[in-house]
Scaffold this active site. Sequence first.
Site, PDB file in Angstrom:
ATOM      1  N   TYR A  88       0.821  -1.218   0.000  1.00 10.19           N
ATOM      2  CA  TYR A  88       0.000   0.000   0.000  1.00 10.19           C
ATOM      3  C   TYR A  88       0.856   1.269   0.000  1.00 10.19           C
ATOM      4  O   TYR A  88       0.461   2.281  -0.593  1.00 10.19           O
ATOM      5  CB  TYR A  88      -1.008  -0.025   1.162  1.00 10.19           C
ATOM      6  CG  TYR A  88      -2.148  -0.974   0.871  1.00 10.19           C
ATOM      7  CD1 TYR A  88      -3.174  -0.598   0.007  1.00 10.19           C
ATOM      8  CD2 TYR A  88      -2.161  -2.256   1.398  1.00 10.19           C
ATOM      9  CE1 TYR A  88      -4.207  -1.477  -0.300  1.00 10.19           C
ATOM     10  CE2 TYR A  88      -3.201  -3.147   1.101  1.00 10.19           C
ATOM     11  CZ  TYR A  88      -4.213  -2.750   0.246  1.00 10.19           C
ATOM     12  OH  TYR A  88      -5.225  -3.617  -0.073  1.00 10.19           O
ATOM     13  N   HIS A 106     -15.044   1.241  -0.849  1.00 15.07           N
ATOM     14  CA  HIS A 106     -13.928   0.355  -0.483  1.00 15.07           C
ATOM     15  C   HIS A 106     -12.803   1.115   0.216  1.00 15.07           C
ATOM     16  O   HIS A 106     -11.691   0.604   0.317  1.00 15.07           O
ATOM     17  CB  HIS A 106     -13.398  -0.382  -1.718  1.00 15.07           C
ATOM     18  CG  HIS A 106     -14.359  -1.424  -2.236  1.00 15.07           C
ATOM     19  ND1 HIS A 106     -14.217  -2.030  -3.467  1.00 15.07           N
ATOM     20  CD2 HIS A 106     -15.479  -1.967  -1.674  1.00 15.07           C
ATOM     21  CE1 HIS A 106     -15.215  -2.908  -3.641  1.00 15.07           C
ATOM     22  NE2 HIS A 106     -15.989  -2.874  -2.570  1.00 15.07           N
ATOM     23  N   GLY A 138     -16.415   0.738 -15.944  1.00 15.42           N
ATOM     24  CA  GLY A 138     -15.111   0.112 -15.713  1.00 15.42           C
ATOM     25  C   GLY A 138     -15.035  -0.782 -14.493  1.00 15.42           C
ATOM     26  O   GLY A 138     -14.058  -0.732 -13.756  1.00 15.42           O
ATOM     27  N   ASN A 159     -17.839  -0.113 -20.601  1.00 15.23           N
ATOM     28  CA  ASN A 159     -16.710  -0.999 -20.316  1.00 15.23           C
ATOM     29  C   ASN A 159     -16.048  -1.352 -21.645  1.00 15.23           C
ATOM     30  O   ASN A 159     -16.718  -1.325 -22.688  1.00 15.23           O
ATOM     31  CB  ASN A 159     -17.216  -2.275 -19.616  1.00 15.23           C
ATOM     32  CG  ASN A 159     -16.125  -3.012 -18.862  1.00 15.23           C
ATOM     33  OD1 ASN A 159     -15.055  -3.278 -19.409  1.00 15.23           O
ATOM     34  ND2 ASN A 159     -16.391  -3.343 -17.613  1.00 15.23           N
ATOM     35  N   GLU A 199     -15.198  -4.243 -22.323  1.00  9.47           N
ATOM     36  CA  GLU A 199     -15.822  -5.528 -22.683  1.00  9.47           C
ATOM     37  C   GLU A 199     -17.003  -5.767 -21.743  1.00  9.47           C
ATOM     38  O   GLU A 199     -17.022  -5.232 -20.634  1.00  9.47           O
ATOM     39  CB  GLU A 199     -14.806  -6.671 -22.594  1.00  9.47           C
ATOM     40  CG  GLU A 199     -14.214  -6.831 -21.212  1.00  9.47           C
ATOM     41  CD  GLU A 199     -13.143  -7.909 -21.160  1.00  9.47           C
ATOM     42  OE1 GLU A 199     -12.481  -8.152 -22.178  1.00  9.47           O
ATOM     43  OE2 GLU A 199     -12.994  -8.502 -20.073  1.00  9.47           O
TER      44      GLU A 199
HETATM   45  C1  BJW Z   1     -12.185  -0.478 -18.669  1.00  7.72           C
HETATM   46  C2  BJW Z   1     -11.050   0.150 -19.096  1.00  7.72           C
HETATM   47  C3  BJW Z   1     -11.234   1.363 -19.724  1.00  7.72           C
HETATM   48  C4  BJW Z   1     -10.398  -1.628 -18.197  1.00  7.72           C
HETATM   49  N1  BJW Z   1     -12.456   1.858 -19.864  1.00  7.72           N
HETATM   50  N2  BJW Z   1     -13.406   0.018 -18.837  1.00  7.72           N
HETATM   51  C5  BJW Z   1     -18.956 -15.832  -2.629  1.00  7.72           C
HETATM   52  C6  BJW Z   1     -20.054 -15.378  -3.359  1.00  7.72           C
HETATM   53  C7  BJW Z   1     -20.463 -14.029  -3.292  1.00  7.72           C
HETATM   54  C8  BJW Z   1     -19.794 -13.130  -2.498  1.00  7.72           C
HETATM   55  C9  BJW Z   1     -18.718 -13.588  -1.782  1.00  7.72           C
HETATM   56  C10 BJW Z   1     -18.310 -14.919  -1.841  1.00  7.72           C
HETATM   57  N3  BJW Z   1     -17.239 -15.065  -1.057  1.00  7.72           N
HETATM   58  C11 BJW Z   1     -16.962 -13.882  -0.493  1.00  7.72           C
HETATM   59  C12 BJW Z   1     -17.842 -12.976  -0.928  1.00  7.72           C
HETATM   60  C13 BJW Z   1     -17.898 -11.533  -0.567  1.00  7.72           C
HETATM   61  C14 BJW Z   1     -16.736 -10.773  -1.177  1.00  7.72           C
HETATM   62  C15 BJW Z   1     -16.710 -10.994  -2.682  1.00  7.72           C
HETATM   63  O1  BJW Z   1     -17.425 -10.388  -3.431  1.00  7.72           O
HETATM   64  N4  BJW Z   1     -15.842 -11.884  -3.154  1.00  7.72           N
HETATM   65  C16 BJW Z   1     -15.803 -12.213  -4.571  1.00  7.72           C
HETATM   66  C17 BJW Z   1     -14.377 -12.097  -5.086  1.00  7.72           C
HETATM   67  C18 BJW Z   1     -16.413 -13.573  -4.750  1.00  7.72           C
HETATM   68  N5  BJW Z   1     -16.964  -9.361  -0.883  1.00  7.72           N
HETATM   69  C19 BJW Z   1     -16.579  -8.860   0.265  1.00  7.72           C
HETATM   70  O2  BJW Z   1     -15.955  -9.498   1.075  1.00  7.72           O
HETATM   71  C20 BJW Z   1     -16.987  -7.428   0.525  1.00  7.72           C
HETATM   72  N6  BJW Z   1     -17.583  -7.315   1.793  1.00  7.72           N
HETATM   73  C21 BJW Z   1     -18.756  -7.876   2.050  1.00  7.72           C
HETATM   74  O3  BJW Z   1     -19.419  -8.470   1.227  1.00  7.72           O
HETATM   75  O4  BJW Z   1     -19.130  -7.714   3.357  1.00  7.72           O
HETATM   76  C22 BJW Z   1     -20.218  -8.457   3.874  1.00  7.72           C
HETATM   77  C23 BJW Z   1     -20.210  -8.224   5.366  1.00  7.72           C
HETATM   78  C24 BJW Z   1     -21.376  -7.844   5.988  1.00  7.72           C
HETATM   79  C25 BJW Z   1     -21.387  -7.646   7.367  1.00  7.72           C
HETATM   80  C26 BJW Z   1     -20.225  -7.806   8.096  1.00  7.72           C
HETATM   81  C27 BJW Z   1     -19.035  -8.170   7.483  1.00  7.72           C
HETATM   82  C28 BJW Z   1     -19.039  -8.386   6.096  1.00  7.72           C
HETATM   83  C29 BJW Z   1     -15.773  -6.528   0.551  1.00  7.72           C
HETATM   84  C30 BJW Z   1     -15.124  -6.446  -0.788  1.00  7.72           C
HETATM   85  C31 BJW Z   1     -13.847  -5.620  -0.678  1.00  7.72           C
HETATM   86  C32 BJW Z   1     -13.157  -5.552  -2.019  1.00  7.72           C
HETATM   87  N7  BJW Z   1     -11.914  -4.917  -1.830  1.00  7.72           N
HETATM   88  C33 BJW Z   1     -11.080  -4.714  -2.997  1.00  7.72           C
HETATM   89  C34 BJW Z   1      -9.679  -4.311  -2.505  1.00  7.72           C
HETATM   90  C35 BJW Z   1      -9.696  -2.914  -1.907  1.00  7.72           C
HETATM   91  C36 BJW Z   1      -8.350  -2.522  -1.422  1.00  7.72           C
HETATM   92  C37 BJW Z   1      -7.364  -2.420  -2.540  1.00  7.72           C
HETATM   93  O5  BJW Z   1      -7.680  -1.821  -3.580  1.00  7.72           O
HETATM   94  O6  BJW Z   1      -6.267  -2.922  -2.384  1.00  7.72           O
HETATM   95  O7  BJW Z   1     -11.619  -3.702  -3.852  1.00  7.72           O
HETATM   96  S1  BJW Z   1     -11.036  -6.131  -4.068  1.00  7.72           S
HETATM   97  C38 BJW Z   1     -10.896  -5.239  -5.561  1.00  7.72           C
HETATM   98  O8  BJW Z   1     -12.024  -5.569  -6.418  1.00  7.72           O
HETATM   99  C39 BJW Z   1     -11.027  -3.769  -5.168  1.00  7.72           C
HETATM  100  C40 BJW Z   1     -11.999  -3.278  -6.219  1.00  7.72           C
HETATM  101  O9  BJW Z   1     -12.650  -2.114  -5.773  1.00  7.72           O
HETATM  102  C41 BJW Z   1     -12.921  -4.453  -6.435  1.00  7.72           C
HETATM  103  C42 BJW Z   1     -13.676  -4.420  -7.724  1.00  7.72           C
HETATM  104  O10 BJW Z   1     -12.826  -4.487  -8.826  1.00  7.72           O
HETATM  105  P1  BJW Z   1     -13.168  -3.665 -10.132  1.00  7.72           P
HETATM  106  O11 BJW Z   1     -13.148  -2.226  -9.858  1.00  7.72           O
HETATM  107  O12 BJW Z   1     -14.382  -4.208 -10.755  1.00  7.72           O
HETATM  108  O13 BJW Z   1     -11.862  -3.954 -11.026  1.00  7.72           O
HETATM  109  P2  BJW Z   1     -11.538  -5.155 -12.006  1.00  7.72           P
HETATM  110  O14 BJW Z   1     -10.066  -5.158 -12.240  1.00  7.72           O
HETATM  111  O15 BJW Z   1     -12.155  -6.411 -11.538  1.00  7.72           O
HETATM  112  O16 BJW Z   1     -12.284  -4.767 -13.373  1.00  7.72           O
HETATM  113  C43 BJW Z   1     -11.874  -3.669 -14.165  1.00  7.72           C
HETATM  114  C44 BJW Z   1     -12.883  -3.494 -15.267  1.00  7.72           C
HETATM  115  O17 BJW Z   1     -12.545  -2.340 -16.003  1.00  7.72           O
HETATM  116  C45 BJW Z   1     -12.907  -4.678 -16.253  1.00  7.72           C
HETATM  117  O18 BJW Z   1     -14.259  -5.054 -16.472  1.00  7.72           O
HETATM  118  C46 BJW Z   1     -12.305  -4.089 -17.524  1.00  7.72           C
HETATM  119  O19 BJW Z   1     -12.872  -4.651 -18.708  1.00  7.72           O
HETATM  120  C47 BJW Z   1     -12.657  -2.627 -17.389  1.00  7.72           C
HETATM  121  N8  BJW Z   1     -11.753  -1.702 -18.045  1.00  7.72           N
HETATM  122  N9  BJW Z   1      -9.930  -0.669 -18.763  1.00  7.72           N
HETATM  123  C48 BJW Z   1     -13.518   1.108 -19.393  1.00  7.72           C
HETATM  124  N10 BJW Z   1     -10.164   2.059 -20.202  1.00  7.72           N
END
Ligand code: BJW
Length: 228
Positions: free
Chosen positions: A55, A110, A169, A195, A197
């Site tokens: 970080y 987040h 995105g 997006n 894609e």
């Molecule tokens: C473009 C482009 C251009 C490229 N133009 N487009 C099983 C089933 C369902 C859920 C769960 C499960 N097991 C666990 C869970 C829950 C879990 C989860 O979802 N896990 C999945 C992986 C399965 N979620 C959590 O744990 C969340 N909390 C929660 O649910 O709490 C419940 C709770 C209730 C009460 C008490 C306690 C708990 C928390 C999630 C935290 C996510 N954190 C992160 C890291 C943050 C810190 C850091 O950054 O280091 O956040 S993970 C990471 O993914 C980050 C992002 O914000 C997040 C989303 O990613 P994002 O933004 O979508 O990025 P990408 O890379 O995936 O996609 C990029 C996109 O851009 C692509 O589509 C490209 O095509 C596009 N793109 N260039 C337009 N130029």
Amino acid sequence: MTMQTVVVLTGAGISAESGLSTFRGPDGLWEGHRVVDVATPQAFDTDPVTVHRFYNRLRRRLRDDDVAPNAAHCALARLERALGRGFHLVTQNIDDLHQRAGNTQITAMHGELTKIRNVDTGDVLPWAGDVIETDRQWRPHVVWFGERTIGLESVVEILSTASIFVAIGTSGTVHPASQFAAIAKTAGATTVEINIEPSAVEFDYRVIGAASERVPELVDQLINGLVA
Ligand code: BJW
């Protein structure tokens, strides 16, 4: 005339053209790290050095001269100025590019890379230089897997008032943001994705293309009342 409420959700793709990596590239690594090694509370418990080093490096990258809001961030700031309280931005991004572009009505669900949080008291401080890598008292003010996201209740409330929901995105793979389009749709909103894609989520309309090109176009249409 009824007031439109536009809710925008952004993900890492909007900042890709500002020089910041997305999370789910073809190799599935974040800046060379496995997710479980840096973005879980367990990783911080067992190896704070690796987590802080990761970080600290991300924060320094945010301050590099070549990292700045792009045309998509700027267009969303323009949309907020045009719609006032009829606009809300929810971002999954921890970078500060929306704030630097001028948006103020933001839920950073987040967390924020430019802040650190006290593990015991929950106090949040602005980042004032690298955190000492062995520090277990202060952690990044970000939401790791298994942790509660920030402001979810009010986001769900705002989604229920949305007439237009736009996701930009984001891969739609992380809960709860992956549910927002469905929540807005149920509340009667028109849902749109921008997006390079199609993501995993269902939308009424998909605009395929780079955020820096497609977002300013959509914002122009919204401001001119062409999308209703
Ligand atoms: C473009 C482009 C251009 C490229 N133009 N487009 C099983 C089933 C369902 C859920 C769960 C499960 N097991 C666990 C869970 C829950 C879990 C989860 O979802 N896990 C999945 C992986 C399965 N979620 C959590 O744990 C969340 N909390 C929660 O649910 O709490 C419940 C709770 C209730 C009460 C008490 C306690 C708990 C928390 C999630 C935290 C996510 N954190 C992160 C890291 C943050 C810190 C850091 O950054 O280091 O956040 S993970 C990471 O993914 C980050 C992002 O914000 C997040 C989303 O990613 P994002 O933004 O979508 O990025 P990408 O890379 O995936 O996609 C990029 C996109 O851009 C692509 O589509 C490209 O095509 C596009 N793109 N260039 C337009 N130029």
